[in-house]
Motif scaffolding. Sequence first.
Motif, short mmCIF file in Angstrom:
data_model
loop_
_atom_site.label_atom_id
_atom_site.label_comp_id
_atom_site.label_asym_id
_atom_site.label_seq_id
_atom_site.Cartn_x
_atom_site.Cartn_y
_atom_site.Cartn_z
N SER A 348 -8.11 -14.01 -48.71
CA SER A 348 -7.43 -14.89 -47.77
C SER A 348 -6.03 -14.42 -47.42
CB SER A 348 -7.37 -16.31 -48.36
OG SER A 348 -6.59 -16.32 -49.55
N LEU A 349 -5.60 -13.32 -48.02
CA LEU A 349 -4.26 -12.80 -47.72
C LEU A 349 -4.23 -12.18 -46.33
CD1 LEU A 349 -3.36 -11.20 -51.17
CD2 LEU A 349 -2.66 -13.43 -50.29
N ALA A 350 -3.05 -12.11 -45.78
CA ALA A 350 -2.89 -11.70 -44.38
C ALA A 350 -3.36 -10.27 -44.13
CB ALA A 350 -1.43 -11.87 -43.96
N TYR A 351 -3.02 -9.36 -45.05
CA TYR A 351 -3.36 -7.96 -44.79
C TYR A 351 -4.86 -7.72 -44.83
CZ TYR A 351 -4.19 -6.95 -49.75
OH TYR A 351 -4.69 -6.93 -51.02
N VAL A 352 -5.61 -8.52 -45.60
CA VAL A 352 -7.07 -8.40 -45.60
C VAL A 352 -7.63 -8.91 -44.28
CG1 VAL A 352 -9.20 -9.13 -46.73
CG2 VAL A 352 -7.19 -8.60 -48.11
N GLU A 353 -7.09 -10.04 -43.78
CA GLU A 353 -7.53 -10.56 -42.50
C GLU A 353 -7.20 -9.60 -41.36
OE1 GLU A 353 -5.72 -14.36 -42.10
OE2 GLU A 353 -7.01 -15.32 -43.61
N ALA A 354 -6.05 -8.93 -41.49
CA ALA A 354 -5.66 -7.94 -40.48
C ALA A 354 -6.63 -6.77 -40.48
CB ALA A 354 -4.24 -7.45 -40.74
N ALA A 355 -7.04 -6.34 -41.68
CA ALA A 355 -8.00 -5.23 -41.77
C ALA A 355 -9.33 -5.62 -41.14
CB ALA A 355 -8.19 -4.83 -43.24
N GLU A 356 -9.73 -6.87 -41.32
CA GLU A 356 -10.98 -7.32 -40.71
C GLU A 356 -10.87 -7.33 -39.19
OE1 GLU A 356 -11.43 -11.09 -42.53
OE2 GLU A 356 -12.49 -10.32 -44.31
N LEU A 357 -9.74 -7.80 -38.66
CA LEU A 357 -9.55 -7.83 -37.22
C LEU A 357 -9.52 -6.44 -36.61
CD1 LEU A 357 -6.86 -10.67 -36.94
CD2 LEU A 357 -9.28 -10.81 -36.33
N MET A 358 -9.08 -5.45 -37.40
CA MET A 358 -9.05 -4.06 -36.93
C MET A 358 -10.44 -3.43 -36.96
SD MET A 358 -5.53 -2.79 -38.79
CE MET A 358 -5.80 -1.09 -38.30
N GLY A 359 -11.43 -4.16 -37.47
CA GLY A 359 -12.81 -3.67 -37.47
C GLY A 359 -13.18 -2.80 -38.65
N GLN A 360 -12.37 -2.82 -39.70
CA GLN A 360 -12.72 -2.03 -40.88
C GLN A 360 -13.97 -2.60 -41.54
OE1 GLN A 360 -9.44 -1.49 -43.57
NE2 GLN A 360 -8.10 -0.59 -42.01
N ILE A 363 -17.14 -2.36 -46.92
CA ILE A 363 -17.02 -1.40 -48.02
C ILE A 363 -15.58 -0.89 -48.11
CG2 ILE A 363 -17.77 0.84 -48.89
CD1 ILE A 363 -19.89 -1.23 -49.18
N LYS A 364 -14.99 -0.56 -46.94
CA LYS A 364 -13.63 -0.03 -46.94
C LYS A 364 -12.63 -1.08 -47.38
CE LYS A 364 -10.48 2.64 -44.03
NZ LYS A 364 -10.27 3.26 -42.69
N ILE A 365 -12.82 -2.30 -46.93
CA ILE A 365 -11.90 -3.37 -47.32
C ILE A 365 -11.98 -3.63 -48.82
CG2 ILE A 365 -11.44 -5.84 -47.08
CD1 ILE A 365 -12.31 -5.60 -44.16
N ILE A 366 -13.19 -3.64 -49.35
CA ILE A 366 -13.39 -3.92 -50.78
C ILE A 366 -12.75 -2.84 -51.65
CG2 ILE A 366 -15.15 -3.99 -52.61
CD1 ILE A 366 -16.93 -5.51 -50.60
N PHE A 367 -13.03 -1.57 -51.33
CA PHE A 367 -12.59 -0.49 -52.20
C PHE A 367 -11.19 0.05 -51.87
CE2 PHE A 367 -17.18 -0.41 -52.84
CZ PHE A 367 -17.25 -0.34 -54.22
N ARG A 368 -10.67 -0.30 -50.70
CA ARG A 368 -9.34 0.20 -50.35
C ARG A 368 -8.27 -0.88 -50.45
NH1 ARG A 368 -7.73 3.59 -44.85
NH2 ARG A 368 -5.54 3.94 -45.41
N HIS A 369 -8.65 -2.13 -50.21
CA HIS A 369 -7.63 -3.17 -50.15
C HIS A 369 -7.73 -4.19 -51.28
CE1 HIS A 369 -6.34 -1.69 -46.25
NE2 HIS A 369 -7.60 -1.77 -45.80
N ILE A 370 -8.92 -4.42 -51.80
CA ILE A 370 -9.08 -5.44 -52.84
C ILE A 370 -9.17 -4.83 -54.24
CG2 ILE A 370 -10.54 -7.34 -53.67
CD1 ILE A 370 -11.40 -7.86 -50.83
N PHE A 371 -10.07 -3.87 -54.42
CA PHE A 371 -10.27 -3.29 -55.76
C PHE A 371 -8.99 -2.70 -56.36
CE2 PHE A 371 -11.58 0.12 -58.66
CZ PHE A 371 -12.31 -0.63 -59.58
N PRO A 372 -8.17 -1.95 -55.59
CA PRO A 372 -6.95 -1.39 -56.19
C PRO A 372 -6.03 -2.45 -56.78
CG PRO A 372 -7.41 -0.31 -54.11
CD PRO A 372 -8.36 -1.46 -54.21
N GLN A 373 -6.04 -3.66 -56.24
CA GLN A 373 -5.17 -4.71 -56.75
C GLN A 373 -5.62 -5.19 -58.13
OE1 GLN A 373 -3.75 -7.73 -54.07
NE2 GLN A 373 -4.69 -6.70 -52.31
N LEU A 374 -6.88 -4.98 -58.45
CA LEU A 374 -7.40 -5.41 -59.74
C LEU A 374 -7.34 -4.32 -60.81
CD1 LEU A 374 -8.64 -7.55 -57.72
CD2 LEU A 374 -10.45 -7.82 -59.39
N LEU A 375 -6.83 -3.14 -60.46
CA LEU A 375 -6.81 -2.05 -61.44
C LEU A 375 -6.03 -2.39 -62.71
CD1 LEU A 375 -6.60 1.22 -59.31
CD2 LEU A 375 -8.50 0.40 -60.69
#
Length: 462
Positions: A348-360, A363-375
């Motif tokens: 629900s964070l803004a940068y994830v919503e922005a990535a979705e609007l950009m058409g990413q 898979i890319k959103i999960i492994f590039r924007h979400i998973f790194p935050q849980l490392l």
Amino acid sequence: MVSIMGDQSISLAYIWAEFRRSRVGLAGLTVLLILIAVSITALTSTPLERLKEWNNPSAWTFYPRSAMPSWVNVLSSSKQPEHLILERPEVSIEDSQLRVVTHRYTFNYAYDEFPNDFMLNYRIRYEGSAPLLLLTITRPDKDSIELARVSLPYVSNEQVYESTLFSTDRAVQDGIANNLSKYRFPISRDATVTAVFSSYDERRVMKGVYTVEARFFLFDERDEVLASRFIVGGKVYGLLGTDDLRRDLSIGLIWGAPIALFIGISVASISVLIGMVYGIISGYKGGSTDEVMMRANDVVYALPALPLLILLAVSVGRSILLIVAYLIIFGWVGIAKVSRSIALQIKSLAYVEAAELMGQSSIKIIFRHIFPQLLPYTFASIAISVPGAIITEAGLSFLGLGDPTMPTWGQILHDANLYGAAARGLWWWIVPPGLMIALTGLAFVLIGNALDAIVNPRLKRL
């Protein structure tokens, strides 16, 4: 740099700086480094062949049975005889009408009790005329006793002959019988050990330097003495003693370290990664996908793990790799629930919503924007999950369902229980592997708690 929130980040350098300020974490790291050093020692100094012979009784024939560790002599006023395996004789060769090969052993016997026995093991290659063996011992009083004269069997073809001459053999008893008149106290002809290691005046141990000579009389120039060793049977041996199967427990304990670390780290790492990815996908996708994935997670979570592990070990197999696979099957479900909860907040964070609007793509959103935050949380989860994997494997091995070819700490405890070590007071067979399991688990718990204290406060802000 690993981001924890859209406007906040945490670097590995920051984690390490915070970790160094944690006494609990440093204590766990110190224990872990010691275990790694022990593992490296096992892999580099202990021959792999010795590991393969762990369950081969013939490989331990010349070791004592249920011997205490040799360091108990430091704590005791009465010195127990140490088991001596002399494998590097001083070799000399005399060439005359016969070729005489002499293997000479020298040892200092400084113990308060008589040894249990003694024996000479030898290996010789010859053909035709049988070589002769003359075994003598020179005592600290400079008196020399002929222990045995033995003629090897005749062979028509060249062969390698191996045999062991025991102190209880008739040939040795006959050799000792020729010296019984020297003793001023009653002694029987079968009391060979007492006769060799006692004073002529009274039945007490003669301490000092003994020299044993095994002289091989060879009749053919092609005959060759390949090896020999002289064993003085004692009641204490090595750093950790031996078990009922005569195995050197220090080898099992040292080799147990890399096996335990392999099991714990591999199971924890793979389980946590699977659980993280599973939970993130479930939380990010939401809807029916989330519902189906979480119900599947609940089914696996509700399964009785231990009975199923026992069933798998009995029906499928018990190798180390299979046990690792079994533990992974039941090890990812708890992490999946936690990672799903975090993913629901991150998406629900803004940068994830922005990535979705950009058409990413998802898979890319999960492994590039979400998973790194849980490392950071992933590292803490792996450290905390290692003790559970090690203890579960030890439990399976204790029940007799582990890999029987590997000297794991659980397998050592299983053998100790099988032979009644606790009832017989064989503490050196029980305490060391139990302590190693506890210390290894404690090391990762301390590291995991230290990492969790660094990471979780930030995760709670999501």
